[in-house]
Design an enzyme around this catalytic site. Structure first.
Site, PDB file in Angstrom:
ATOM      1  N   HIS A   1      -1.408 -41.457  11.977  1.00 11.74           N
ATOM      2  CA  HIS A   1      -0.417 -42.188  11.190  1.00 11.74           C
ATOM      3  C   HIS A   1      -0.793 -43.653  10.991  1.00 11.74           C
ATOM      4  O   HIS A   1      -1.626 -44.188  11.711  1.00 11.74           O
ATOM      5  CB  HIS A   1       0.933 -42.095  11.883  1.00 11.74           C
ATOM      6  CG  HIS A   1       1.362 -40.693  12.142  1.00 11.74           C
ATOM      7  ND1 HIS A   1       1.375 -40.136  13.392  1.00 11.74           N
ATOM      8  CD2 HIS A   1       1.760 -39.722  11.290  1.00 11.74           C
ATOM      9  CE1 HIS A   1       1.774 -38.875  13.310  1.00 11.74           C
ATOM     10  NE2 HIS A   1       2.019 -38.597  12.043  1.00 11.74           N
TER      11      HIS A   1
ATOM     12  N   GLU B   1       2.328 -41.855  20.685  1.00  8.90           N
ATOM     13  CA  GLU B   1       0.949 -42.109  20.248  1.00  8.90           C
ATOM     14  C   GLU B   1       0.538 -43.543  20.563  1.00  8.90           C
ATOM     15  O   GLU B   1       1.398 -44.367  20.836  1.00  8.90           O
ATOM     16  CB  GLU B   1       0.866 -41.953  18.716  1.00  8.90           C
ATOM     17  CG  GLU B   1       1.056 -40.563  18.213  1.00  8.90           C
ATOM     18  CD  GLU B   1       0.999 -40.478  16.691  1.00  8.90           C
ATOM     19  OE1 GLU B   1       1.019 -41.527  16.014  1.00  8.90           O
ATOM     20  OE2 GLU B   1       0.928 -39.344  16.200  1.00  8.90           O
TER      21      GLU B   1
END
Ligand code: SF4
Lengths: 301, 399, 73
Positions: free
Chosen positions: A257, A216
Site C-alpha cells: 500500500h 504493516e
C-alpha cells in the site's frame, strides 16, 4: 450489536454506474444492505439493480430523507469533491474506496469531516461489515463468498489491507470465532479513521469481546493504538498480526500500500511489535495463530 | 518521489526563494568555467538522491578554477549508498553567521501538515529535538483554511527567534508552506537556511519529495524540471526486470499484475494482493525460501496480464519454479488467475505441473479454478491450508 | 482456433446475422465477438479471457451459442 453499521443503516453509492461500483452495489444488496440511491452526474433516472440514480447527493436526500452513509467509488480526481458533497448534505459516515488519492486531498476531506462531526473510513479500503447484518463496500466480495468467510460473533477486526480482512475473518470463522464488525481501514499514509480512533466504538460495544488487527510497516498507527490501550486501560484483549517484516532492512522502498514504506526506525515492524507488546497486545507470527491467541486472552479476562 | 538538490532549488527559484549563485556542471571543463563566473570560493556537491554524500566525500570546497576542475573529477565517480552521481552542482560559498532548519511534512496522526522549525540548523534535527527541545517547534496547520503567514511567524517565534531575523525568515517559511501544498509534496525541507555574515538569508540545501500519485497533476512542473515519466525515484533505480514488470502491468487496464521488485533468489512468486504479498513474502523467507521477486496481483487482472507476469518471472535466470499464492480473494477470480499462470508456463515452454510449486488462492470462482489446475496436474489448496503452510510447501519443493 | 481453456461455437445461421453480430460485440466484456458485414467473427486471441458471464447467451437466440470449457471432461 455491532459498530458503525447494522442492517438498518441507509446509505448511498456515489459513482454507482462505474464498473466496480455496480458490482459492489449488487453484492451489498444481496447481503442485505439498505442502499437507497446512487449518484452519477448526468445519469439521473437510470437504476442499478433497482437502486435509483440521481445527479447529485442533494437530490437523493430530497427524495429519500436524511441518509446516514455513503460509499464513494469515483475516480481519484473526483473523490475529494464527492466526499465534500456527501458531507455538505449531512451524511456522517463515508467509506472511500478509491485509491491513489494524494495525501493533501485526503487531509482536506478528513479536516472537513471533523468540522462536520462526520467519520471517513478509507481511502483505499474495502469498507466494513457487521456479519449477518449488512456490509458497506466491497469487503468479502459476492454475498455467497462473504457468507462463507464471515460469521456473526464477538471479535472486532481492523485491517490496513482489504484482502487480509477477509483472510483473517475466514480463519476466525473456521475456528468457530465469529465477528462483531470488521473494518478495512485503508492502506494509505493518511486515513480517515485509525485503529485507535475505532477503539472507543468497540470498547462501547458490549458484543465485542476482543480485537484482531492486521498491520504493516510504515506510519505511527500502531504506536497510537498502543498508547490508546494503555491510557484508557482498555477492557479488550488485542491480537495483532504484523506483515512485511522483510521490509525492515529495505529503507525507502515502497511495497504494497501507499503507506507501506520504512523511512525511519518507528516505521519498522520490529519497533511496532515492541511498542504493541509493551501495551499488552499479543503479536501473532502467523495468521493461523490468531484464534488460539484470542481464546487464550479471552480466558484470562 | 525525490528531487535532486538542483531540481529542488530550481523549484525554489521559481517561487522567489533566496538562493546563492550556482550551476549544474557535467565535465571538469564546465566546472572550471563555472568557477570563473562565481564570485570567490565555491562548493562542489555531488547530485544524488540519498543522504550521506558529505560523509562519502562527495562535497568539496574549491578556492581556484583548477581546484574546481580537480574536485569535479574526484567527486563524480564516488558512489553514495549504491548511487552514482547524476551531475555536480557548483555554488558560491559564502561565510555563514547562523543556520536554521525548516521542514514541512504530513503528520499521519494529526492528519495535517506539520511545520518543523529550528534555529539550530545544519545538524540532525532528531538530535536537536532530543537535546534542545526548546529550539525546535512543531506547528500543525490546516489544509483547507486559507494559508496566511501567521503560522510561520508563530513557529519561528516559538524557538526564541525575534527581531529582524523573525521578519526576514517569515516570508521564506511561508513560501515553503505554500509550495508544499501547491505541489502535493510529502516533504519540503530547507536545511540549512542560512543567515550570511553580510545579513542576507539564503537557502543552502533543500529536499523535496513529491507524492507519486500526484505526478500527473503536476506534469507541467516535472516537464519544466526535466523529470521523465520513467524515473521512479525509489530508494534504488529500477532494474530491467522491474521495468519489464511495469510494462506487463500497463498492457491493459484490468486489475493489477505489477509492483514487481527483483530479488536474487530462485523461487518465483506470483502473489497478491497488497497485504497478502507482504504476508506471503515473509512466510517464504521464514521457511528458508529464496524469493526471486516480490509482486502484487489484485483487482481481477486479465488472463493475459497474469500470463505475461508468469512468463516474465520464468524468464529470470535460475527460476525453475513459481509459487502462486494469495489471501482469500473476493474480487480477483481464482479461475482467471489459474488460466493466466497455466498459460504462462505453457508459453514459456514449461510443464505447469512441474513449474507451479503450489497454487493457493481460495475464494471467488475457486471451484472453476481448481478444475483447471486438476486438468494440468498442478498442486493446489484451498483456505483450509494457511498462507504460511502453503509457502512452506512451495519452499520444500525447492530442495 | 480454440483457446487453451475456452472455445465458443455459434450456430451457422445465427453467425451470419449482422444484427446479432452487432449485439454480441456490444455485450461481451472481453471482446470475443467482432461484428463483420457478413456476420460475427470469433476473436481467437481473446477466447481465454471469457469471464463466463453468459451475456452472449442472453443476446442471441437460445441454444445458438455454446461455451465450451476445454478443461472439463
Ligand atoms: S460468456 Fe461473457 S465473456 Fe464469455 S463470450 Fe459470452 S459474453 Fe463474452
Amino acid at each position: 450489536m455491532s459498530i458503525l453499521i447494522s442492517k438498518d443503516t441507509r446509505f448511498i453509492v456515489q459513482g454507482i454506474t462505474g464498473r466496480e461500483a455496480v458490482n459492489l452495489t449488487r453484492e451489498n444488496l444481496d447481503y442485505g444492505s439498505k442502499i437507497v440511491g446512487g449518484v452519477t452526474p448526468g445519469r439521473a433516472g437510470r437504476d442499478v439493480y433497482g437502486v435509483p440514480v440521481y445527479d447529485c447527493v442533494r437530490d437523493v436526500v430530497e427524495a429519500h430523507g436524511q441518509i446516514e452513509g455513503s460509499v464513494v467509488s469515483v475516480p481519484p480526481r473526483f473523490t475529494k469533491d464527492a466526499v465534500f458533497e456527501a458531507l455538505e448534505n449531512g451524511i456522517r459516515l463515508i467509506v472511500v474506496v478509491t485509491e491513489n488519492i494524494p495525501r493533501r486531498e485526503v487531509a482536506q476531506m478528513v479536516e472537513l469531516a471533523n468540522l462536520r462531526g462526520a467519520r471517513i473510513i478509507g481511502p483505499n479500503c474495502l469498507g466494513m461489515i457487521s456479519p449477518e447484518e449488512a456490509k458497506m463496500g466491497g469487503v468479502g466480495g459476492p454475498a455467497a463468498n462473504t457468507r462463507q468467510a464471515y460469521a456473526k460473533g464477538h471479535i472486532g477486526v481492523m485491517s490496513r489491507s482489504g484482502g487480509m480482512t477477509t483472510e483473517i475473518a475466514s480463519t476466525l470463522t473456521a475456528a468457530g470465532l465469529g465477528q462483531s464488525t470488521c473494518v478495512s481501514i485503508g492502506g494509505d499514509a493518511i486515513i480517515g479513521t485509525t485503529y485507535a480512533e475505532l477503539m472507543p466504538l468497540f470498547e462501547a460495544d458490549s458484543e465485542t469481546h476482543a480485537i484482531a488487527i492486521y498491520s504493516e510497516p510504515g506510519g505511527r498507527m500502531e504506536a497510537e493504538l498502543a498508547e490508546w490501550i494503555q491510557t484508557n486501560n482498555s477492557r479488550l484483549p488485542v491480537v495483532a498480526f504484523m506483515a512485511g517484516r522483510f521490509m525492515d532492512e529495505m529503507q525507502g522502498m515502497r511495497f504494497g500500500h501507499a503507506g507501506t514504506i520504512v523511512e525511519g526506525k518507528e516505521d519498522t515492524t520490529a519497533e511496532k511489535i515492541k511498542r504493541m507488546e509493551a501495551a499488552g497486545i499479543s503479536v501473532a507470527e502467523r495468521i493461523e495463530e490468531i484464534p488460539a491467541l484470542l481464546r487464550k486472552r479471552l480466558e484470562e479476562v | 518521489m525525490r528531487f535532486y538538490e538542483y531540481e529542488a532549488k530550481a523549484l525554489f527559484r521559481k517561487h522567489g526563494l533566496p538562493l546563492g549563485a550556482g550551476e549544474v556542471v557535467n565535465s571538469a571543463a564546465d566546472a572550471r568555467a563555472a568557477f570563473g563566473r562565481l564570485a570567490g570560493p565555491a562548493v562542489l556537491k555531488s547530485q544524488v538522491l540519498s543522504g550521506g554524500r558529505m560523509k562519502a566525500g562527495a562535497v568539496k570546497f574549491a578556492d581556484s578554477a583548477d581546484e574546481a576542475a580537480a574536485h569535479f573529477d574526484a567527486i563524480l565517480p564516488i558512489v553514495v549508498k549504491g548511487e552514482s552521481a547524476r551531475s555536480i552542482l557548483i555554488e558560491e560559498k559564502s561565510p555563514v553567521a547562523q543556520e536554521y532548519f525548516v521542514a514541512i511534512t504530513w503528520d499521519g496522526r494529526a492528519k495535517q501538515p506539520v511545520l518543523v522549525f529550528s534555529d539550530m540548523g545544519g545538524i540532525d534535527i532528531e538530535e536537536v529535538a532530543e537535546k534542545h527541545p526548546d529550539h525546535v517547534s512543531k506547528t500543525h496547520f490546516s489544509s483547507i483554511l486559507p494559508l496566511t503567514p501567521r503560522i510561520a511567524k508563530e513557529a519561528i517565534g516559538a524557538t526564541g527567534v525575534g527581531g529582524s531575523a523573525l521578519n526576514r525568515l517569515t516570508p521564506v517559511v511561508f513560501e515553503l508552506m505554500k509550495i508544499f501544498l501547491k505541489y502535493d509534496l510529502t516533504l519540503a525541507e530547507i536545511n540549512p537556511l542560512a543567515r550570511l555574515e553580510n545579513g542576507q538569508f539564503i537557502v543552502l540545501d533543500g529536499h523535496i519529495d513529491m507524492e507519486a500519485e500526484a505526478r500527473g497533476e503536476h506534469k507541467a512542473l516535472l516537464d519544466e524540471l526535466g523529470i521523465g515519466d520513467d524515473e521512479t525515484r525509489q530508494a534504488r533505480p529500477p532494474t530491467e526486470f522491474e521495468l519489464a514488470g511495469a510494462r506487463v502491468n500497463a498492457v491493459d487496464h484490468r486489475g493489477v499484475a505489477g509492483n514487481v521488485v527483483e530479488f536474487d533468489g530462485n523461487l518465483g512468486l506470483v502473489i497478491g494482493a497488497g497485504g497478502g504479498s507482504l504476508t506471503l513474502f515473509d512466510a517464504v523467507r521464514n521457511h528458508g525460501g529464496k524469493p526471486a521477486n516480490y509482486c502484487e496481483i489484485g483487482g481481477n487482472p486479465s488472463v493475459g496480464k497474469a500470463k505475461e507476469l508468469t512468463k516474465l518471472i520464468l524468464s529470470k535466470p535460475g527460476v525453475e519454479k513459481i509459487a502462486v499464492m494469495m489471501n482469500v480473494v473476493s474480487n480477483t477470480r481464482v479461475d482467471i488467475v489459474a488460466r493466466g499462470v497455466v498459460k504462462g508456463c505453457i508459453e514459456a515452454g514449461k510443464d505447469p505441473a512441474e513449474t507451479i510449486a503450489i497454487f493457493r488462492i481460495p475464494g471467488a470462482w475457486e471451484d472453476e479454478g481448481f478444475k483447471i489446475l486438476e486438468k494440468y496436474g498442478v498442486e493446489y489448496c484451498d483456505r483450509s491450508v494457511s498462507m504460511y503452510d502453503a509457502a512452506g510447501r512451495a519452499v520444500a519443493k525447492m530442495a | 482456433m480454440a483457446g487453451l481453456f475456452i472455445d465458443i461455437k455459434v450456430a451457422a445461421e445465427v453467425a451470419k446475422n449482422p444484427e446479432t453480430a452487432r449485439k454480441l460485440e456490444e455485450v461481451c466484456p472481453v471482446g470475443i465477438f467482432a461484428a463483420r458485414e457478413d456476420g460475427v467473427e470469433i476473436v481467437d486471441d481473446n477466447l481465454d479471457e471469457c469471464t463466463l458471464c453468459d451475456l452472449c447467451l442472453a443476446a442471441a437466440p437460445s441454444g445458438s451459442i455454446e461455451i465450451i470449457k476445454l478443461y472439463e471432461a
